[in-house]
Design an enzyme around this catalytic site. Structure first.
Site, short mmCIF file in Angstrom:
data_model
loop_
_atom_site.label_atom_id
_atom_site.label_comp_id
_atom_site.label_asym_id
_atom_site.label_seq_id
_atom_site.Cartn_x
_atom_site.Cartn_y
_atom_site.Cartn_z
N ASP A 107 -2.73 -0.77 21.30
CA ASP A 107 -1.91 -0.87 20.10
C ASP A 107 -0.75 0.12 20.04
OD1 ASP A 107 -3.82 1.10 19.86
OD2 ASP A 107 -4.69 0.35 18.01
N ASP A 137 -5.24 5.39 22.40
CA ASP A 137 -5.12 4.41 21.33
C ASP A 137 -4.13 4.93 20.28
OD1 ASP A 137 -7.00 1.94 20.18
OD2 ASP A 137 -6.13 3.15 18.58
N HIS A 145 -13.91 5.09 16.59
CA HIS A 145 -13.95 5.50 15.17
C HIS A 145 -15.38 5.71 14.68
CE1 HIS A 145 -9.70 5.00 14.76
NE2 HIS A 145 -9.73 3.69 14.93
N HIS A 158 -4.50 4.88 17.20
CA HIS A 158 -5.26 5.49 16.11
C HIS A 158 -6.09 6.65 16.66
CE1 HIS A 158 -4.52 1.27 15.04
NE2 HIS A 158 -4.42 1.70 13.80
#
Length: 370
Positions: free
Chosen positions: A280, A192, A155, A194
């Site tokens: 995740d 991931d 990120h 995200h």
């Protein structure tokens, strides 16, 4: 193992310095407008919030590896990424702002990204471990590598910390491969839950880095990664986003890899493959609906692609995953395949239980009933 498989050496980069990143919401953070805003957000929560990206994520993985060792897997320490190595993807002004926080508690972003006194060195080691993983596979020291990096990285943009990330570890690793290891083209795969917004931003117009990213679709954090986001300029087409609905699981992910990633990678012809491996997407992390066996299958696809396209050069970097049991089990499943094991076949939850129940009950309805 199947007839075509052989035991492979996997180097796992595990450095105790990454455990010193320990943000705690009870600590005194540097005063300021951001601190006030974050405190306001946290105080409005019904349930007390604790920083989910904590050292226990790494110790859960290493504890399982100690309890259930995998032949071919070797642990080694990472190293600190130098300022020059970080400058390949981050701006000088950003690095200066991060270095000023060494030894301090501070909020860096309203999405609750924070640092503690040991965080800056931990982030330097996380990025350095990613570099070390690249060097291991490029020099033939190991067949593949897995960097247990934290804080995670995907990120972080060139100018901003976000989503628990300080330095973009996979971007630093890709830039090192290109500038120091004679790699022309690098493929980054991000599974991931995200979207890797920072990685996308850094390589948005770069035709020599392909990003393939599966993730839960917006408005899920960070809200980017739409299908139409494909890069710009001479890099148009080398960003590939596959946004998925909330209930997507193993079948969707495996199809995305086989039907989109494989032909894209064959067209791109990378010299190295890097995987931003977040765990995740596991159903117990409540983001998507994947399983340990699903991660095993995805790893098999990555291993085969690396063997086919770039002499097996394949390195994994840890991203998210906050439920400790599936995180540790997921990493373990990946390492088993990297070490030469057969990928496991995922099944929908409950199928094995139904099969067992069928075998138990049908005996009562057979022709040979007394």
């Amino acid at each position: 193992m199947n007839d075509n498989a052989k035991q492979r050496k996997v180097l796992v980069l595990n450095d105790p310095r990454v455990l010193e990143h320990r943000p705690d919401v009870e600590d005194e953070f540097l005063p300021g407008r951001l601190n006030k805003r974050v405190r306001g957000i946290l105080s409005s929560l019904v349930v007390k919030w604790n920083y989910p990206e904590h050292p226990g994520r790494i110790t859960a993985i290493t504890d399982l590896l100690a309890a259930e060792p995998i032949a071919g897997v070797e642990l080694a320490p990472g190293r600190v990424a130098t300022r020059e190595e970080l400058l390949r993807v981050h701006t000088d002004s950003y690095l200066k702002s991060i270095y000023k926080l060494r030894g301090k508690h501070a909020w860096l972003d309203v999405d609750t990204t924070a640092v503690s006194p040991g965080s800056v060195e931990a982030a330097e080691v996380a990025a350095g471990s990613a570099i070390r993983a690249v060097e291991a596979v490029m020099t033939g020291e190991a067949d593949s590598a897995f960097a247990l990096s934290r804080p995670p990285g995907h990120h972080a943009t060139s100018v901003r910390a976000r989503g628990f990330c300080l330095f973009n570890n996979v971007a630093v690793a890709a830039a090192h491969a290109q500038m120091a290891m004679d790699c022309e083209r690098v493929l980054i795969v991000d599974w991931d839950a995200h979207h890797g917004n920072g990685t996308q931003d850094i390589f948005w117009a770069n035709p020599d880095v392909m990003l393939f990213d599966t993730h839960r679709a917006a408005p899920f954090y960070p809200g980017s990664g739409h299908l139409e986001e494909v890069g710009e300029g001479i890099g148009e087409g080398t960003t590939i986003n596959v946004p998925l609905p909330e209930g997507a699981g193993d079948e969707a992910m495996i199809r995305a890899f086989r039907e989109i990633l494989v032909p894209a990678a064959e067209w791109f012809q990378p010299d190295l493959i890097l995987v931003s491996a977040g765990f995740d997407p596991h159903r117990l992390d409540l983001c998507l609906n994947c399983s340990d066996e699903g991660f095993s299958q995805l790893t098999g696809i990555m291993r085969d692609l690396a063997d086919q396209l770039c002499k097996g050069r394949l390195a994994f970097l840890l991203e998210g995953g906050y439920n400790l049991q599936p995180l540790a089990r997921g990493v373990h499943a990946v390492l088993e395949v990297l070490a030469g094991g057969d990928p496991k076949v995922p099944t929908d939850p409950g199928v094995a239980a139904v099969t067992e129940a069928r075998d138990f009950h049908l005996s009562a309805f057979g022709d040979d009933i007394d």
